[in-house]
Every structure is written in structure tokens, then in C-alpha cells.
Design an enzyme around this catalytic site. Structure first.
Site, PDB file in Angstrom:
ATOM      1  N   ASP A 114     -21.133  26.087  15.193  1.00 54.47           N
ATOM      2  CA  ASP A 114     -20.069  25.077  15.228  1.00 54.47           C
ATOM      3  C   ASP A 114     -18.888  25.555  16.083  1.00 54.47           C
ATOM      4  OD1 ASP A 114     -18.358  23.012  14.636  1.00 54.47           O
ATOM      5  OD2 ASP A 114     -18.461  23.255  12.463  1.00 54.47           O
ATOM      6  N   ASP A 151     -17.416  14.324  13.115  1.00 56.32           N
ATOM      7  CA  ASP A 151     -17.977  14.363  11.758  1.00 56.32           C
ATOM      8  C   ASP A 151     -18.139  12.970  11.155  1.00 56.32           C
ATOM      9  OD1 ASP A 151     -17.473  16.976  12.352  1.00 56.32           O
ATOM     10  OD2 ASP A 151     -16.542  17.453  10.426  1.00 56.32           O
TER      11      ASP A 151
HETATM   12  C1  GLA Z   1     -17.038  20.886  11.321  1.00 55.34           C
HETATM   13  C2  GLA Z   1     -18.466  20.348  11.376  1.00 55.34           C
HETATM   14  C3  GLA Z   1     -18.887  19.888   9.996  1.00 55.34           C
HETATM   15  C4  GLA Z   1     -18.758  21.032   9.001  1.00 55.34           C
HETATM   16  C5  GLA Z   1     -17.351  21.629   9.029  1.00 55.34           C
HETATM   17  C6  GLA Z   1     -17.256  22.910   8.230  1.00 55.34           C
HETATM   18  O1  GLA Z   1     -16.111  19.906  11.017  1.00 55.34           O
HETATM   19  O2  GLA Z   1     -18.582  19.309  12.305  1.00 55.34           O
HETATM   20  O3  GLA Z   1     -20.199  19.405  10.015  1.00 55.34           O
HETATM   21  O4  GLA Z   1     -19.700  22.011   9.325  1.00 55.34           O
HETATM   22  O5  GLA Z   1     -16.959  21.932  10.360  1.00 55.34           O
HETATM   23  O6  GLA Z   1     -15.980  23.469   8.284  1.00 55.34           O
END
Ligand code: GLA
Length: 460
Positions: A204, A268
Site C-alpha cells: 500500500d 478506498d
Molecule cells: C489504505 C488502503 C486500505 C487499507 C488502509 C489501511 O487506505 O487503501 O485498503 O489497507 O490503507 O490503513
């Protein structure tokens, strides 16, 4: 218009209640089947790249059923979209070893595993949080926080059930939730993940963005993702690689090349606002456009299936029942299946109700998602109140979703000419496992508000 009637629960009772016996014909040397669980373990002896075709048969007091199962020896992982569960949208910073083991237990007990769900994945927050040192051991090895006393033991537990496990890190110094990331420790971390026995890595972007001049520049973005992709290839373990950088720099154009098996195409889903339609639809529209980029081993990832009990991502909140209507949930699952998206549920495994399982576990819907041809559905029509997606299947049939984006129940039509089809077709109602009849040029059904009619058309 054909009336499809009320959705019916088709889920088969969970493993254990009706003992099954499994046999496998043509199993390659090196593999063995446990006839009680159906779990196949081992390593194929031959290193020659190629296919091994097996016929798997399951039987119990009600009868028997068999289907082909293909093992492919080669370099490409995730030949069909990964299926499983991820901790984020229900446990956030609360995730623990205990929660992961219980999720694995539930994956079996609920019957989800029988439908192909297999990854049990920790998201963010298994490492030490910012400010809580030490972050790493003397040798540089990443330390888990106290909620994860023994990753290897946890993975052994998950693997013993025939499931796989995954975890998360960031190429940045800190993860999105401000836990320790892998910046400047990529090799030591990846080697550690392999030693612990993980099978899936979500990588990520998070604070790596601060190290970039332009976070939308594909060349800059490729650097950390290729670096980890190259490392994973050198490890003596198959680790599915999930890129998560929110669709920046058109990741779908290069995600596969840097070794990614799937890549998030948007921000997200849990932060996406509901407008006239629920948030999943807007994420889905963006992902649906990218159909040319999906293929076996390389999938567009529009994020998790958020149904059942889910927590508010803005607050890291405790779970509450989804606010999506039943029709919206059928549409969500159908859309993800047509888009050949990873099917990763991220609600509460401890609170799976019959309806949620019914949505997650419909074998004919999952067959569309897992079809070995690996095509993502093409957009046939998209207007304010209608979306038509069509996914070519390996057997020559076509899976079609008619989504009613409007506010009232109404008739929607699948038109052969628009779908590129000619001649009479048998129309199968996928959710209800029923052939509806033979139609010459078009098929019309009544579809509920925000709902779906999911059909599969095959030659007569
Ligand atoms: C980002 C990702 C999410 C999750 C969060 C965790 O926002 O896109 O899917 O993994 O981090 O902190």
C-alpha cells in the site's frame, strides 16, 4: 417481461453436516488428496511447465458430482481472481492473531471455503505503531506488535485448514495507519514474510507518496512496486502480489509488468460516499471501464466486498449491519463477479448471517468470477439508469448483467444485436440456477431498484 420471483437461498449446508467423500483422478505425482476434506497438498514433482487435468469427484448420501480441476505449473500466480477475507473493514487497529485464527475457523464452518474462499488476510496494523519502539530487531527484522506473538504458528494453523494467509505493508516508512512500513527494508521484510509462510502481500503506497515528486507519475510509481515485485520472484514461495496505490498513474497499464497479480483501481471503497446510488456502484463504474487490462494473473481490483457487518472506515468503527438493500447486495456481488474482481469479503466473519452467506456463496455467480478464460466484462450500455455488462466465458456462453440504476422497478432488455449475438439462446437465471427458456433476439426481465438480473446465454 419475465418475473423472476423472490431470491431463494441456494447455499448448501456447511462442511461437516453432511460428510463428503472426495476422489481425484489423474492427480499428478507429488500431490495427495485427503478423501474426507477434499484438501489437496504437496508439490508437483515435474518441474515442466504445463497443465495437469484432474477430475475431482465429491459424493455424499445425496449423490455425487464431479468436475475438472486444472493444475498449471508455471510462473503465473492467481490464474483466476483471488478469493478470501481481509481484516480491514471490521477490525482496523484491533486485528490480532486470535481474530485471524477465528476468521479461518469461520471460513470453514460457514461453508465459504467450500465455495473457493481461501485467503485469510491481515490488513494494516500488525506491526509496531509509530512511537512504540523498537520497530525492528537488531538484525533489521521487522517486529510484530504484541497482538501477533507468533506469525509462523498462526500461518501453520491457517494452512492446516487448507487455507492461505496474507498480510500488508507499505513501500513507505509508515503505513496508512502509521505503523512501521518496509521502506529501505524491502528484501529483509519480504524474506521474513516468506519464512512466516504468507501467500499474499498487499503493498500500500501510503507515506511513500511523500518521497515522490509527483504521485501520479507512472515512472515514479513503478519504482517501489517493481522493486518488491522483483524481490517476490526470487523467494522460494508463491506470494500473490496485490498493488494498492488507488489507481494512480494508470496502474492497470503497468501493474502486470511489475509483477502485480491485482491492483486497486480506485480509492478506498469504504470511504466512497453514497450519492444517489451506493458507493460501490461508483467504484464499480470506474473499474468497469478497464476491462481490456484484466487477464489471468493480472486483475483489476475495485476493493473488498463490504456487506454483512462492517465498520465505518473513517472512524475505524465497530461493525454494524450493512445499509445496502438485498437487491443492492446482489448487484454488488454480480458486478464484482462480472468484472473478474478479487472476491475478498471484509465484513465480520463472526457475524455471518444467512443472507450475507447467500450473497457471497452462490456457486454459479462465483463460476462467472472464476471462469478460466479470465475476461473482464465489457460495458455494453451505460446510461444514468442502466448498465449492461457482458462477460465472455470459456465455454462460449456469455454472462450478462442488467443493472437497474433507476429508482423504480422496471423492465430491462438484453438485446442480442447489442451483445454481438445471433440466433436462439437458452437464457439461464444465474442467481436462481434455472433455465428460463429459449429466446431468439432479446430477453426482457423486470429488475428491482438498484438491483440486477444476472443471466448466462448459451447456444441452443
Ligand atoms: C489504505 C488502503 C486500505 C487499507 C488502509 C489501511 O487506505 O487503501 O485498503 O489497507 O490503507 O490503513
Amino acid at each position: 417481461g419475465v418475473r423472476l420471483g423472490r431470491p431463494v437461498i441456494y447455499r448448501i449446508p456447511a462442511t461437516g453436516k453432511r460428510p463428503m467423500t472426495f476422489t481425484a483422478e489423474g492427480l499428478p505425482e507429488g500431490l495427495k488428496l485427503d478423501s474426507k476434506t477434499g484438501i489437496i497438498t504437496g508439490t508437483i514433482a515435474s518441474k515442466e511447465p504445463g497443465d495437469h487435468n484432474v477430475t475431482l469427484e465429491a459424493s455424499n448420501e445425496h449423490g455425487k458430482s464431479s468436475r475438472p480441476l486444472k493444475f498449471v505449473v508455471g510462473d503465473t500466480l492467481a490464474l483466476t481472481p483471488p478469493m478470501g477475507w481481509n481484516s480491514w473493514y471490521i477490525h482496523y487497529h484491533r486485528v490480532s492473531d486470535k481474530i485471524m485464527r477465528e476468521a479461518a475457523d469461520q471460513m470453514i464452518a460457514s461453508g465459504m471455503a467450500d465455495y473457493g474462499y481461501s485467503y485469510v488476510n491481515i490488513d494494516d496494523c500488525w506491526m509496531q505503531p509509530q512511537g512504540q519502539e523498537p520497530y525492528r530487531g537488531a538484525d533489521g527484522a521487522i517486529l510484530c506488535n504484541k497482538k501477533f506473538p507468533d506469525m509462523k504458528a498462526m500461518n501453520d494453523y491457517i494452512h492446516a485448514k487448507g487455507l492461505k494467509s496474507g498480510l500488508y505493508t507499505s513501500p513507505g516508512e509508515w503505513t496508512c495507519a502509521r505503523y512501521v512500513g518496509s521502506y529501505k527494508h524491502e528484501l529483509i521484510d519480504a524474506s521474513q514474510f516468506a519464512k512466516w509462510g504468507f501467500d499474499f502481500l498487499k503493498y500500500d503506497l501510503c507515506t511513500y507518496g511523500r518521497l515522490m515528486k509527483n504521485t501520479n507519475d507512472p515512472a515514479e510509481l513503478q519504482v517501489p512496486y517493481k522493486k518488491m515485485g522483483d524481490i517476490l520472484k526470487t523467494l522460494d514461495r508463491d506470494i500473490v502480489y496485490n498493488l494498492c496505490e488507488y489507481g494512480k498513474g494508470s496502474v492497470w497499464k503497468w501493474g502486470c509488468r511489475v509483477g502485480g497479480n491485482c491492483w486497486r483501481t480506485t480509492g478506498d471503497l469504504g470511504l466512497e460516499k453514497d450519492k444517489r446510488l451506493p458507493g460501490f456502484y461508483y467504484i464499480g463504474f470506474r473499474n468497469a471501464k478497464l476491462y481490456e487490462y484484466a487477464k489471468p494473473g493480472c486483475w483489476n481490483d475495485p476493493d473488498y466486498i463490504l456487506i454483512g457487518y462492517v465498520g465505518d472506515a473513517r472512524k475505524g468503527g465497530l461493525g454494524k449491519p450493512t445499509t445496502l438493500s438485498g437487491d443492492e447486495q446482489y448487484a454488488y456481488m454480480s458486478m464484482w463477479s462480472l468484472m473478474a474482481a478479487p472476491l475478498i469479503f471484509s465484513g465480520d466473519m463472526a457475524k455471518l448471517d444467512e443472507f450475507t452467506l447467500n450473497v457471497l456463496c452462490n456457486c454459479e455467480v462465483i463460476d462467472i468470477n472464476q471462469d478460466p478464460l479470465g475476461k473482464q466484462a465489457k460495458i455494453i450500455t451505460q446510461t444514468d439508469d442502466l448498465l449492461v455488462l457482458a462477460k465472455p466465458m470459456q465455454d462460449g456462453s456469455l454472462a450478462v448483467g442488467l443493472f437497474n440504476l433507476g429508482e423504480k422497478r422496471r423492465k430491462l432488455t438484453a438485446d442480442w444485436a447489442e451483445l454481438g449475438l445471433t440466433g436462439p439462446k437458452i437464457v439461464r437465471d444465474v442467481w436462481r440456477h434455472r433455465d428460463i427458456g429459449t429466446f431468439d433476439k432479446e430477453f426482457t426481465a423486470e429488475v428491482n431498484r438498484h438491483g440486477i438480473c444476472l443471466i448466462r446465454l448459451r447456444a441452443k
